[in-house]
Design an enzyme around this catalytic site. Structure first.
Site, short mmCIF file in Angstrom:
data_model
loop_
_atom_site.label_atom_id
_atom_site.label_comp_id
_atom_site.label_asym_id
_atom_site.label_seq_id
_atom_site.Cartn_x
_atom_site.Cartn_y
_atom_site.Cartn_z
N ASN A 8 0.88 -1.16 0.00
CA ASN A 8 0.00 0.00 0.00
C ASN A 8 0.92 1.21 0.00
O ASN A 8 1.60 1.47 1.00
CB ASN A 8 -0.90 -0.01 1.24
CG ASN A 8 -1.78 1.22 1.33
OD1 ASN A 8 -1.57 2.23 0.67
ND2 ASN A 8 -2.79 1.13 2.18
N ARG A 10 0.49 4.24 0.37
CA ARG A 10 0.22 5.30 1.35
C ARG A 10 0.77 4.95 2.73
O ARG A 10 0.74 5.77 3.64
CB ARG A 10 -1.29 5.56 1.45
CG ARG A 10 -1.87 6.16 0.19
CD ARG A 10 -3.32 6.53 0.37
NE ARG A 10 -4.02 5.57 1.19
CZ ARG A 10 -5.19 5.02 0.88
NH1 ARG A 10 -5.78 5.33 -0.23
NH2 ARG A 10 -5.77 4.16 1.69
N CYS A 11 1.26 3.73 2.91
CA CYS A 11 1.73 3.25 4.21
C CYS A 11 3.25 3.38 4.30
O CYS A 11 3.98 2.84 3.47
CB CYS A 11 1.31 1.80 4.40
SG CYS A 11 2.03 1.00 5.84
N SER A 12 3.74 4.08 5.33
CA SER A 12 5.18 4.29 5.47
C SER A 12 5.92 2.97 5.71
O SER A 12 7.04 2.79 5.20
CB SER A 12 5.48 5.27 6.60
OG SER A 12 5.06 4.74 7.85
N ARG A 15 6.17 1.28 2.34
CA ARG A 15 7.19 1.96 1.51
C ARG A 15 8.59 1.60 2.00
O ARG A 15 9.51 1.39 1.20
CB ARG A 15 6.99 3.47 1.53
CG ARG A 15 5.74 3.93 0.78
CD ARG A 15 5.71 5.46 0.58
NE ARG A 15 5.93 6.22 1.79
CZ ARG A 15 4.97 6.65 2.62
NH1 ARG A 15 3.70 6.37 2.34
NH2 ARG A 15 5.26 7.35 3.69
#
Length: 114
Positions: A8, A10-12, A15
């Site tokens: 995802n 948007r998820c740190s 990433r």
């Protein structure tokens, strides 16, 4: 066989795990599970590789969990169906390497399966 990351963007944490894979120059495939949800069969296979029950894959801070599922005692099959219907409830990132997988929280946990 390439490593698969259920990602995802948007998820740190997600990433971070993807960045670790890139830095290690490991062949990998990115599966955007929110855009292309997993089937119940996919989730069963993933749980087998993670060696956890379905409820442990559930993100319990999500609004949909709090509103609809918190406090309910559900069967394994019910949790799997819920995860297939609501992919945003799947903990992230999940990284798969062959027949093993890990929830990479923190991202460094992916080293356990490399």
């Amino acid at each position: 066989m390439a490593i698969i990351i259920y990602h995802n963007s948007r998820c740190s944490k997600s990433r971070g795990a993807l960045e670790l894979l890139r830095e290690a120059d490991l062949p990998h495939e990115v599966h955007y599970y929110l855009e292309n949800p997993l089937t119940e069969r996919d989730i069963r296979a993933l749980l087998k590789k993670l060696n956890i029950p379905a409820e442990e894959l559930v993100r319990k801070n999500e609004a949909i969990y709090k509103e609809q599922y918190r406090g309910k005692e559900l069967t394994e099959d019910e949790w799997i169906r819920i995860l297939a219907q609501h992919p945003q409830l799947i903990e992230r990132p999940v990284v798969v390497n062959g027949d093993r997988a890990v929830i990479a929280r923190p991202p460094e946990r992916l080293h356990e399966i490399l």
